[in-house]
Design an enzyme around this catalytic site. Sequence first.
Site, PDB file in Angstrom:
ATOM      1  N   CYS A 196       9.276 -36.323 -13.257  1.00 35.96           N
ATOM      2  CA  CYS A 196       9.607 -35.922 -12.051  1.00 35.96           C
ATOM      3  C   CYS A 196       8.323 -35.705 -11.080  1.00 35.96           C
ATOM      4  CB  CYS A 196       9.658 -34.242 -12.505  1.00 35.96           C
ATOM      5  SG  CYS A 196      10.366 -33.330 -11.297  1.00 35.96           S
ATOM      6  N   CYS A 226      14.423 -34.688  -9.444  1.00 38.94           N
ATOM      7  CA  CYS A 226      14.763 -35.864 -10.430  1.00 38.94           C
ATOM      8  C   CYS A 226      16.166 -35.841 -11.079  1.00 38.94           C
ATOM      9  CB  CYS A 226      13.620 -35.941 -11.638  1.00 38.94           C
ATOM     10  SG  CYS A 226      13.652 -34.529 -12.626  1.00 38.94           S
ATOM     11  N   GLU A 275      -9.062   5.676  15.998  1.00 36.77           N
ATOM     12  CA  GLU A 275      -9.418   4.259  15.887  1.00 36.77           C
ATOM     13  C   GLU A 275      -8.399   3.252  15.277  1.00 36.77           C
ATOM     14  OE1 GLU A 275     -13.066   4.199  13.423  1.00 36.77           O
ATOM     15  OE2 GLU A 275     -13.810   5.926  14.645  1.00 36.77           O
ATOM     16  N   CYS A 285      17.295 -30.375 -11.522  1.00 36.53           N
ATOM     17  CA  CYS A 285      16.320 -30.474 -10.649  1.00 36.53           C
ATOM     18  C   CYS A 285      16.566 -30.993  -9.460  1.00 36.53           C
ATOM     19  CB  CYS A 285      15.162 -31.159 -11.337  1.00 36.53           C
ATOM     20  SG  CYS A 285      13.618 -31.727 -10.628  1.00 36.53           S
ATOM     21  N   SER A 297     -13.474   6.894   0.202  1.00 34.81           N
ATOM     22  CA  SER A 297     -12.250   6.555   0.673  1.00 34.81           C
ATOM     23  C   SER A 297     -11.773   7.636   1.391  1.00 34.81           C
ATOM     24  CB  SER A 297     -11.283   6.131  -0.257  1.00 34.81           C
ATOM     25  OG  SER A 297     -11.007   7.126  -1.280  1.00 34.81           O
ATOM     26  N   LEU A 298     -10.858   7.319   2.270  1.00 38.15           N
ATOM     27  CA  LEU A 298     -10.189   8.553   3.307  1.00 38.15           C
ATOM     28  C   LEU A 298      -8.983   8.853   2.698  1.00 38.15           C
ATOM     29  CD1 LEU A 298     -10.516   7.102   6.548  1.00 38.15           C
ATOM     30  CD2 LEU A 298     -12.031   8.591   5.657  1.00 38.15           C
ATOM     31  N   LYS A 323      -1.125   5.810   7.889  1.00 36.37           N
ATOM     32  CA  LYS A 323      -0.654   4.679   7.677  1.00 36.37           C
ATOM     33  C   LYS A 323       0.528   4.264   8.249  1.00 36.37           C
ATOM     34  CE  LYS A 323      -3.539   3.156   3.927  1.00 36.37           C
ATOM     35  NZ  LYS A 323      -3.556   2.355   2.498  1.00 36.37           N
ATOM     36  N   TYR A 332     -18.619   2.668  12.081  1.00 40.00           N
ATOM     37  CA  TYR A 332     -19.463   4.100  11.631  1.00 40.00           C
ATOM     38  C   TYR A 332     -20.815   3.714  11.577  1.00 40.00           C
ATOM     39  CZ  TYR A 332     -19.882   8.572   9.788  1.00 40.00           C
ATOM     40  OH  TYR A 332     -20.323  10.194   9.623  1.00 40.00           O
ATOM     41  N   ASP A 349       0.873  -1.010   0.001  1.00 38.11           N
ATOM     42  CA  ASP A 349       0.051   0.238  -0.055  1.00 38.11           C
ATOM     43  C   ASP A 349       0.945   1.203  -0.039  1.00 38.11           C
ATOM     44  OD1 ASP A 349      -2.041  -1.697   0.037  1.00 38.11           O
ATOM     45  OD2 ASP A 349      -2.640  -1.380   2.235  1.00 38.11           O
ATOM     46  N   GLN A 350       1.918   1.172   0.750  1.00 39.99           N
ATOM     47  CA  GLN A 350       2.713   2.373   0.785  1.00 39.99           C
ATOM     48  C   GLN A 350       3.473   2.830  -0.334  1.00 39.99           C
ATOM     49  OE1 GLN A 350       5.517   2.391   4.033  1.00 39.99           O
ATOM     50  NE2 GLN A 350       6.565   4.017   3.358  1.00 39.99           N
ATOM     51  N   GLU A 351       3.993   1.796  -0.890  1.00 39.88           N
ATOM     52  CA  GLU A 351       4.436   2.099  -2.489  1.00 39.88           C
ATOM     53  C   GLU A 351       3.681   2.549  -3.371  1.00 39.88           C
ATOM     54  OE1 GLU A 351       7.168  -0.258  -5.791  1.00 39.88           O
ATOM     55  OE2 GLU A 351       6.607  -1.338  -3.902  1.00 39.88           O
ATOM     56  N   PHE A 352       2.322   2.052  -3.299  1.00 42.39           N
ATOM     57  CA  PHE A 352       1.019   2.379  -4.154  1.00 42.39           C
ATOM     58  C   PHE A 352       0.823   3.835  -3.846  1.00 42.39           C
ATOM     59  CE2 PHE A 352      -3.161   3.139  -5.481  1.00 42.39           C
ATOM     60  CZ  PHE A 352      -3.176   2.564  -6.553  1.00 42.39           C
ATOM     61  N   ASP A 353       0.493   4.122  -2.752  1.00 42.05           N
ATOM     62  CA  ASP A 353       0.460   5.646  -2.293  1.00 42.05           C
ATOM     63  C   ASP A 353       1.496   6.768  -2.760  1.00 42.05           C
ATOM     64  OD1 ASP A 353      -2.250   4.919  -1.356  1.00 42.05           O
ATOM     65  OD2 ASP A 353      -1.423   4.447   0.910  1.00 42.05           O
ATOM     66  N   ARG A 372     -18.203  -2.450  -0.386  1.00 40.41           N
ATOM     67  CA  ARG A 372     -17.998  -0.789  -0.891  1.00 40.41           C
ATOM     68  C   ARG A 372     -17.965  -0.696  -2.203  1.00 40.41           C
ATOM     69  NH1 ARG A 372     -13.078   1.417  -2.674  1.00 40.41           N
ATOM     70  NH2 ARG A 372     -13.159   3.821  -2.524  1.00 40.41           N
ATOM     71  N   LYS A 380      -7.101   1.436  12.254  1.00 44.78           N
ATOM     72  CA  LYS A 380      -7.440   1.105  10.608  1.00 44.78           C
ATOM     73  C   LYS A 380      -7.326  -0.274  10.344  1.00 44.78           C
ATOM     74  CE  LYS A 380      -6.694   2.801   6.045  1.00 44.78           C
ATOM     75  NZ  LYS A 380      -6.619   1.423   5.553  1.00 44.78           N
ATOM     76  N   CYS A 431      12.452 -27.589 -14.943  1.00 45.09           N
ATOM     77  CA  CYS A 431      12.730 -28.903 -15.218  1.00 45.09           C
ATOM     78  C   CYS A 431      11.932 -29.627 -16.343  1.00 45.09           C
ATOM     79  CB  CYS A 431      12.395 -29.605 -13.841  1.00 45.09           C
ATOM     80  SG  CYS A 431      12.589 -31.645 -14.136  1.00 45.09           S
ATOM     81  N   ASP A 456      -7.295  -3.722   8.367  1.00 43.05           N
ATOM     82  CA  ASP A 456      -6.901  -4.168   6.846  1.00 43.05           C
ATOM     83  C   ASP A 456      -7.772  -5.157   6.294  1.00 43.05           C
ATOM     84  OD1 ASP A 456      -5.699  -3.674   4.447  1.00 43.05           O
ATOM     85  OD2 ASP A 456      -3.883  -4.769   4.808  1.00 43.05           O
TER      86      ASP A 456
END
Length: 675
Positions: free
Chosen positions: A438, A417, A111, A414, A80-81, A320, A234, A31-35, A134, A113, A432, A115
């Site tokens: 195998c 095998c 509160e 492998c 969304s927040l 977050k 809520y 999430d952090q990288e996305f945000d 949602r 959060k 393999c 996940d």
Amino acid sequence: MDEIKRIEQLRKELHEHNYRYYVLNQPTIGDQEFDFMMHELQDLEAKHPEMADPNSPTQRVGSDLNEEFRQVEHKYPMLSLANTYNEQDVADWYESVKKGLAGEDFEVCCEMKYDGLSISLTYVDGKLTQAVTRGDGVHGDDVTANVKTIRSIPLVLAPPSDPTDLFASPAYPREFEIRGEILMPWAVFERLNKEREEAEEPLFANPRNAASGTLKSQKSSLVASRQLDAYLYYLLGEDLPAEGHYENLETARSWGFKISEGMKKVKTLQQIYDYINYWDTERKNLPVATDGIVLKVNSLRQQRALGFTAKSPRWAIAYKFKAERVCTRLNEVTYQVGRTGAITPVANMDPVQLAGTTVKRATLNNEDFIRSFDLHIGDYVYVEKGGEIIPKIVGVDIDQRPIIAQPVEFIKRCPECGTPLVRYEGEAAWYCPNDTGCPPQIKGRIEHFIARKAMNIDSLGPETIDDYYRQGLIHNVADLYDIDVQQINGDGSRTKSAQRIVNGIAASKEVPFERVVFALGIRFVGETSAKLLARHFKNIDALMNAGLEELQEIEGIGEVMAKSIISYFHNEKNLEIIQRLRNYGLQMEVSTLNSQLSTKLEGQSIVISGVFAHHSRDEYKAIIEQNGGKNVGSISNKTSFILAGENMGPSKLQKAEKLGIRIMSEDEFLEMLNA
């Protein structure tokens, strides 16, 4: 890279990550990288208004709508927040609230959060009447039947207390909505992933995705077995018991709802910081996943005064937590062989606590991943669960590397095998190639063969296949058809189950040719490709004798797949198995019932939506294909018409009307085909 190109790149990557998160339930970043990527795009778009695009990821709310469920409109939109990862943004939000309220005193409800999967529950006269996800914030999926299996969600509230009793809790309104998160506890998540790992099934990325996948199941019995939980946060509706958010939730607790014990009401910015710092550590002791803190102005009157932006309320913000990272020692790299022969390296480390679980193994993806970190045995590695994703190594502490440490050398043979590994062009993984000798591949191929979308032998499972393999009863898929009741009846006490297995195997002989092709497990040939091949070649002999050019002439069949098909049919052991399957009576050609009935739908792309009376959705898909049509999942300008049953999704209806796409009823469709 200039800023314009960066905007285009970010949009492309964020669209892909949105698809993986909301549709596939298979996120590849935290999430952090996305945000961070989203914030960077927002900043760049603000600098370049000429790049405005209504389809930019910044202009939409993510959606988890599933067309398999009836979609309903939310009475109150589920927005969304806004979120942040630093205390300065929290301070800025606090000051903006103060300014918005013209200096009026206010309280903040802090509160956890959670996940999980957001849910909205509607109660009328104390009874649960509807549970809706949602979705896209405006419409959501009706998952009431599945939610009713979650034991922490009350189906019926206790009758209101005597109003003359001064100590009685307030009566609940005749109708109200309460929102929260559906969660999968850590203990259940770990058990489920362990079972999936043993069955060589894809692991759930995190409890949130496991909960989402479970709640969207078509089988409420499966949902019940997964032991989901729920926390509510809520309360909405008319005639609420109090003018304070915190007070309303405490009252809802007395009605029987599960409300977080960690909720706290504060007045100052420092108290908010204290709450954040406390739970940044203490959350690791919770039984469910959390990824931050939610801050809400407590007064409902003040919430109304502050109002909303286009995408989020001004009176709330989510802080977050940064992805938890730990350092531990890499002791060994082992290698797993999958059904397709793909070799997956696994890091085995000193056990360490991370995000609520004990971690001692992490995937290393492939050889290129190992080389990118220059991994050595004995290295101290940094492990993360970004957004609570499955553990991954994100770095190495070179300063702690032992002098005698040796670099990790990817295996050449492998581990099961001993066959020399190969790496196909365009593939990151090593394979393999010994797919007929195998053991993990053999068992994996048999498990694939019996799967629901293949031969559908549901009386068998991975554990039974493993047992039969160890006993020497089966060495390939053809051996299944030699099994008799006496062989698998054990001490004679399992006659009924043994007979059911034998009957299930016998019944699979009626499975149509398209699914037989898929069941063979030819590398790179999926369910759709198998249908294309079966319908083009009509029988197994034509398919076996097909050349490279002929295969590539089929739309959807590329060079890599074509070469894999040719290689499969040049293997003498595979040819022997196919001949045995033919002798046992499996369908080796397209039957009259499954062949094309007409060309009435030729060249037409058709979307199916809703619930039908005369046939199932799968049956209608088959009918469309048998009459020359093409099934498509989403509406576009190329859609010919929509076959619509009852409760057609409102979003699809809206899009169809906008594009002028014809909507055809079930009866109209059947009448057209019968004309």
